[in-house]
Write an enzyme that holds these catalytic residues in place. Structure first.
Site, PDB file in Angstrom:
ATOM      1  N   ARG A 228      16.971  36.388 -24.963  1.00  0.00           N
ATOM      2  CA  ARG A 228      18.258  36.658 -25.595  1.00  0.00           C
ATOM      3  C   ARG A 228      18.736  35.399 -26.305  1.00  0.00           C
ATOM      4  NH1 ARG A 228      17.363  41.189 -25.827  1.00  0.00           N
ATOM      5  NH2 ARG A 228      18.489  42.968 -24.970  1.00  0.00           N
ATOM      6  N   GLU A 257      23.425  36.955 -34.846  1.00  0.00           N
ATOM      7  CA  GLU A 257      22.510  37.843 -35.558  1.00  0.00           C
ATOM      8  C   GLU A 257      23.297  38.811 -36.435  1.00  0.00           C
ATOM      9  OE1 GLU A 257      19.707  39.785 -32.977  1.00  0.00           O
ATOM     10  OE2 GLU A 257      18.995  37.916 -32.111  1.00  0.00           O
ATOM     11  N   HIS A 276      14.375  39.423 -34.772  1.00  0.00           N
ATOM     12  CA  HIS A 276      14.541  40.264 -33.577  1.00  0.00           C
ATOM     13  C   HIS A 276      13.647  41.507 -33.668  1.00  0.00           C
ATOM     14  CE1 HIS A 276      17.622  41.070 -30.151  1.00  0.00           C
ATOM     15  NE2 HIS A 276      16.434  41.577 -29.838  1.00  0.00           N
TER      16      HIS A 276
END
Length: 316
Positions: A228, A257, A276
Site C-alpha cells: 500500500r 494516486e 497500481h
C-alpha cells in the site's frame, strides 16, 4: 425472499452454482452505475463495493455479509461493520500469481539494467553503461508473508535466492528460509539485497517504511513496493535513494494516486514506476468468484466463512 446483490457479472455457470448453493436466495446483478440505494438496502449479501454503495449499505438492517472484490479493505467502514455485525471477506489470494510475477518482472529488469536500456532505446542511444547483476545468490526480504509473499518466496527459491520473511506472528512459512517478527526488522533488513513490501494498510503500517527503516537496510538494496502506498514515507524513500542506501526502487503504489504529473519521482532514472497494476490479471474475475462461492457454501449452512474473513481487530 433474501437477496444476493452482485456489482460484478458472474458467468452463467457461476450464477448456476450460486443458485444451486443458495436456492432460497434471489441473485440480482447490477452495475455500479445502475445500482440503486433501494437495491443495496434490500440486499442480505453484497458482492462488491464502492463509495456510492457505502451510505445505503450502512443504512441497511438486512445486510449480513459483504464480499469485497479487492484484497485490500482499508477503505471499508470496518468499525461500523463490526458494530452492525456485518461480515467482510476480501479477495486475498487472487493476486498471488500476478503480483509475485510482477515483483520478479521489475526485480529482473532492474538487476539486468533493462530499465536503463529501455530509456536508452527511447532516446535512440547505444549505451552499454549501467550495472548488470544477477538475482541468483541474493537475499530477498519479504515484509508481509501471506498469499503473495509465499508465492514470491517460491519464485525466489527457483531463482536461487535466499528468502527472509517478516510477519507479526513470526510463524514459519513454506519457501521462507528465515522468519522474523517485526521486532527483528533490523537483523532482517541488514541482510536484504532486495526488500519487498507487501503489507496491508493499517494504523500500525502507515509509514512503516520511514527514515529509520531505510537506515537499517543494507547499502545498495533494491526496494519494491506492491503493498500500500501510505505504508511508505515518500520523502524518506527519496532520501534513501539520494544517499545511496537504496540503489533503486520499483513502485506500483503511491501515497497519492494517481501520481501527479509534476511529482519528482517521474524524473528519476533509478526507479521503475507502474500505475497500481501489479495485481491486474485476466484470471481475476474467475478467482474472485471462486472465493465467494466457497464462502457462500459455508454461509448458507451457518458455518464460519472459510476464506479471507476479515478480522476487525487487525483491520485485515
Amino acid at each position: 425472499m433474501p437477496t444476493i446483490l452482485t456489482l460484478y457479472e458472474f458467468s452463467e455457470e457461476q450464477a448456476e452454482q450460486i443458485r444451486d448453493i443458495a436456492p432460497d436466495y434471489e441473485l440480482i446483478s447490477a452495475t455500479t452505475k445502475e445500482v440503486t440505494p433501494e437495491q443495496i438496502r434490500e440486499a442480505d449479501i453484497l458482492v462488491g463495493w464502492n463509495r456510492k454503495t457505502e451510505e445505503a449499505a450502512l443504512e441497511s438492517d438486512r445486510l449480513k455479509w459483504v464480499q469485497a472484490w479487492s484484497a485490500g479493505v482499508d477503505y471499508f467502514p470496518m468499525d461500523r461493520f463490526e458494530e452492525k455485525k456485518v461480515l467482510l471477506t476480501n479477495a486475498g489470494g487472487v493476486h498471488a500469481i500476478p503480483i509475485s510475477e510482477h515483483i520478479f518482472a521489475v526485480l529482473l529488469a532492474m538487476t539486468r539494467n533493462l530499465h536503463g536500456n529501455i530509456r536508452s532505446q527511447v532516446r535512440g542511444k547505444w549505451d552499454k553503461g549501467g550495472t548488470y547483476g544477477e538475482a541468483s545468490g541474493q537475499t530477498m526480504v519479504i515484509v508481509g508473508t501471506g498469499h503473495i509473499g509465499r508465492a514470491t518466496a517460491k519464485l525466489a527459491k527457483a531463482f536461487g535466492m535466499k528468502t527472509i520473511g517478516v510477519r507479526h506472528s513470526g510463524r514459519p512459512e513454506e519457501y521462507i528460509d528465515e522468519m522474523y517478527k517485526t521486532d527483528g526488522l533490523e537483523q532482517a533488513f541488514a541482510q536484504g539485497d532486495v526488500i519487498v513490501n507487501i503489507l496491508p494498510l493499517t494504523d500500525e503500517t502507515h509509514h512503516f517504511f520511514d527514515k529509520e527503516s531505510f537506515s537499517r537496510m543494507k547499502k545498495g538494496a533494491l526496494f519494491i513496493n506492491v503493498g500500500r502506498g501510505p505504508s511508505v514515507d515518500t520523502e524518506a524513500l527519496i532520501e534513501a535513494l539520494d544517499s545511496g542506501i537504496l540503489s533503486g526502487a520499483a513502485l506500483d503504489v503511491f501515497e497519492q494516486e494517481p501520481l501527479p504529473e509534476d511529482h519528482p519521482l517521474w524524473k528519476r532514472e533509478d526507479l521503475i514506476l507502474t500505475p497500481h497494476v501489479a495485481g491486474n490479471t485476466d484470471h481475476y474475475e474467475e478467482r474472485a468468484a471462486d472465493i465467494f462461492i466457497d464462502n457462500l457454501k459455508a454461509f448458507v449452512r451457518g458455518e464460519t466463512l472459510p476464506r479471507n474473513l476479515v478480522d476487525y481487530s487487525r483491520k485485515y
